[in-house]
Write a protein that holds these residues in place. Structure first.
Motif, PDB file in Angstrom:
ATOM      1  N   UNK A  18     -20.293  81.779 -89.593  1.00 21.35           N
ATOM      2  CA  UNK A  18     -20.410  81.889 -88.223  1.00 21.35           C
ATOM      3  C   UNK A  18     -19.121  81.970 -87.483  1.00 21.35           C
ATOM      4  N   UNK A  19     -18.057  82.377 -88.170  1.00 19.34           N
ATOM      5  CA  UNK A  19     -16.620  82.358 -87.532  1.00 19.34           C
ATOM      6  C   UNK A  19     -16.854  83.572 -86.466  1.00 19.34           C
ATOM      7  N   UNK A  20     -17.111  84.734 -87.027  1.00 22.01           N
ATOM      8  CA  UNK A  20     -17.104  85.863 -86.088  1.00 22.01           C
ATOM      9  C   UNK A  20     -18.075  85.881 -84.760  1.00 22.01           C
ATOM     10  N   UNK A  21     -19.225  85.059 -85.152  1.00 21.21           N
ATOM     11  CA  UNK A  21     -20.284  84.855 -84.051  1.00 21.21           C
ATOM     12  C   UNK A  21     -19.432  83.941 -83.121  1.00 21.21           C
ATOM     13  N   UNK A  22     -18.657  82.796 -83.458  1.00 20.13           N
ATOM     14  CA  UNK A  22     -18.140  82.088 -82.562  1.00 20.13           C
ATOM     15  C   UNK A  22     -17.219  82.661 -81.782  1.00 20.13           C
ATOM     16  N   UNK A  23     -16.342  83.592 -82.428  1.00 22.08           N
ATOM     17  CA  UNK A  23     -15.437  84.199 -81.859  1.00 22.08           C
ATOM     18  C   UNK A  23     -15.814  85.203 -80.713  1.00 22.08           C
ATOM     19  N   UNK A  24     -17.071  85.662 -80.927  1.00 22.34           N
ATOM     20  CA  UNK A  24     -17.804  86.558 -79.804  1.00 22.34           C
ATOM     21  C   UNK A  24     -18.305  85.587 -78.649  1.00 22.34           C
ATOM     22  N   UNK A  25     -18.963  84.490 -78.869  1.00 22.86           N
ATOM     23  CA  UNK A  25     -19.349  83.603 -77.965  1.00 22.86           C
ATOM     24  C   UNK A  25     -18.051  83.037 -77.062  1.00 22.86           C
ATOM     25  N   UNK A  26     -16.970  82.788 -77.652  1.00 19.99           N
ATOM     26  CA  UNK A  26     -15.877  82.452 -77.078  1.00 19.99           C
ATOM     27  C   UNK A  26     -15.232  83.384 -75.984  1.00 19.99           C
ATOM     28  N   UNK A  27     -15.277  84.631 -76.526  1.00 20.58           N
ATOM     29  CA  UNK A  27     -14.783  86.014 -75.822  1.00 20.58           C
ATOM     30  C   UNK A  27     -15.712  86.154 -74.641  1.00 20.58           C
ATOM     31  N   UNK A  28     -17.169  85.815 -74.815  1.00 22.34           N
ATOM     32  CA  UNK A  28     -17.995  86.231 -73.525  1.00 22.34           C
ATOM     33  C   UNK A  28     -17.761  85.063 -72.865  1.00 22.34           C
ATOM     34  N   UNK A  29     -17.639  83.923 -73.109  1.00 23.71           N
ATOM     35  CA  UNK A  29     -17.574  82.812 -72.403  1.00 23.71           C
ATOM     36  C   UNK A  29     -16.330  83.078 -71.420  1.00 23.71           C
ATOM     37  N   UNK A 135     -28.132  83.255 -73.099  1.00 26.57           N
ATOM     38  CA  UNK A 135     -28.155  84.134 -74.371  1.00 26.57           C
ATOM     39  C   UNK A 135     -28.080  83.017 -75.352  1.00 26.57           C
ATOM     40  N   UNK A 136     -28.863  83.298 -76.620  1.00 26.96           N
ATOM     41  CA  UNK A 136     -28.360  82.378 -77.642  1.00 26.96           C
ATOM     42  C   UNK A 136     -27.455  83.356 -78.688  1.00 26.96           C
ATOM     43  N   UNK A 137     -26.590  82.878 -79.165  1.00 27.41           N
ATOM     44  CA  UNK A 137     -25.568  83.694 -80.313  1.00 27.41           C
ATOM     45  C   UNK A 137     -25.788  82.890 -81.434  1.00 27.41           C
ATOM     46  N   UNK A 138     -26.097  83.749 -82.469  1.00 25.71           N
ATOM     47  CA  UNK A 138     -26.148  83.241 -83.960  1.00 25.71           C
ATOM     48  C   UNK A 138     -25.490  83.979 -84.909  1.00 25.71           C
ATOM     49  N   UNK A 139     -25.089  83.716 -86.178  1.00 23.91           N
ATOM     50  CA  UNK A 139     -24.605  84.458 -87.068  1.00 23.91           C
ATOM     51  C   UNK A 139     -25.580  84.830 -88.160  1.00 23.91           C
ATOM     52  N   UNK A 140     -25.546  86.096 -88.310  1.00 27.11           N
ATOM     53  CA  UNK A 140     -26.325  86.786 -89.760  1.00 27.11           C
ATOM     54  C   UNK A 140     -25.592  86.286 -90.846  1.00 27.11           C
ATOM     55  N   UNK A 167     -28.300  87.045 -79.392  1.00 32.44           N
ATOM     56  CA  UNK A 167     -27.273  87.997 -80.019  1.00 32.44           C
ATOM     57  C   UNK A 167     -27.083  87.529 -81.514  1.00 32.44           C
ATOM     58  N   UNK A 168     -27.181  88.569 -82.460  1.00 38.22           N
ATOM     59  CA  UNK A 168     -26.916  88.065 -83.876  1.00 38.22           C
ATOM     60  C   UNK A 168     -25.771  89.017 -84.263  1.00 38.22           C
ATOM     61  N   UNK A 169     -24.908  88.169 -84.622  1.00 45.84           N
ATOM     62  CA  UNK A 169     -23.492  88.547 -85.096  1.00 45.84           C
ATOM     63  C   UNK A 169     -23.385  88.898 -86.606  1.00 45.84           C
ATOM     64  N   UNK A 170     -23.240  89.869 -87.017  1.00 46.91           N
ATOM     65  CA  UNK A 170     -23.054  89.900 -88.487  1.00 46.91           C
ATOM     66  C   UNK A 170     -21.610  89.125 -88.914  1.00 46.91           C
ATOM     67  N   UNK A 171     -21.525  88.624 -90.067  1.00 49.80           N
ATOM     68  CA  UNK A 171     -20.391  87.817 -90.494  1.00 49.80           C
ATOM     69  C   UNK A 171     -19.086  89.085 -90.851  1.00 49.80           C
ATOM     70  N   UNK A 172     -17.948  88.586 -90.677  1.00 47.85           N
ATOM     71  CA  UNK A 172     -16.668  89.622 -90.986  1.00 47.85           C
ATOM     72  C   UNK A 172     -16.703  89.846 -92.308  1.00 47.85           C
TER      73      UNK A 172
END
Length: 175
Positions: A18-29, A135-140, A167-172
């Motif tokens: 979830x780390x990369x997905x949370x980073x993206x959520x923070x960035x968008x927010x 938007x819903x942001x989730x991690x792959x 938005x599905x974000x792949x893990x780093x």
């Protein structure tokens, strides 16, 4: 028309994926000064499992075993602290640490941490609706073999049923 984000639902299972997905959520927010709702859903055991064990052991004995295990786990893990408080603290620490790691300062409306119990997909969709999320942001999930990411059942169902973009974000990649 350009999409404006005012409310973001970040659904997390607290895994490293979830780390990369949370980073993206923070960035968008941060970019849109949007409110983040961080959701963790504790899945309830299937009703048929409960009914089966009640039938085998008897309802009173099954309830006694459940309570005993819950008390032992609470004492071992968190002392007298309520489970929701532990999860809340864990989520807050998770968010702060990830924000520090990626150098994003999210210094406006603090994220709202939501801890729910129930069927995961239903709770994600309900919280997106209740909080008017754009938007819903989730991690792959990271694949166990190779470097590709995979999408699990929960994400597939949210994608299928959601009325807002997901938005599905792949893990780093590690390494």
């Amino acid at each position: 028309m350009i999409q404006e984000f005012t409310s973001i639902l970040f659904a997390t299972n607290l895994s490293e994926d979830c780390a990369q997905a949370y980073n993206l959520a923070l960035s968008i927010a941060t970019r849109y000064r949007a409110k983040i709702h961080i959701l963790h859903v504790m899945d309830k055991p299937a009703e048929y499992t409960d009914n089966f064990l009640k039938g085998v052991l008897g309802e009173e004995k099954w309830n006694e075993i459940q309570q005993s295990h819950a008390d032992a786990a609470r004492s071992a893990l968190i002392g007298k602290k309520p489970t929701n408080k532990l999860i809340q603290d864990t989520l807050n620490e998770f968010c702060l640490e990830l924000g520090r790691e990626c150098g994003i300062e999210y210094n406006h409306t603090p994220p709202q941490v939501l801890i729910r119990e129930g069927e995961v997909v239903s709770e994600i969709l309900n919280q997106a609706r209740e909080n008017a999320c754009d938007v819903i942001i989730m991690a792959g999930k990271a694949s166990r073999f190779g470097h590709s990411a995979r999408i699990g059942h929960t994400i597939k169902e949210v994608l299928r049923q959601s009325k807002v973009p997901v938005l599905v974000v792949p893990p780093a990649e590690n390494g």
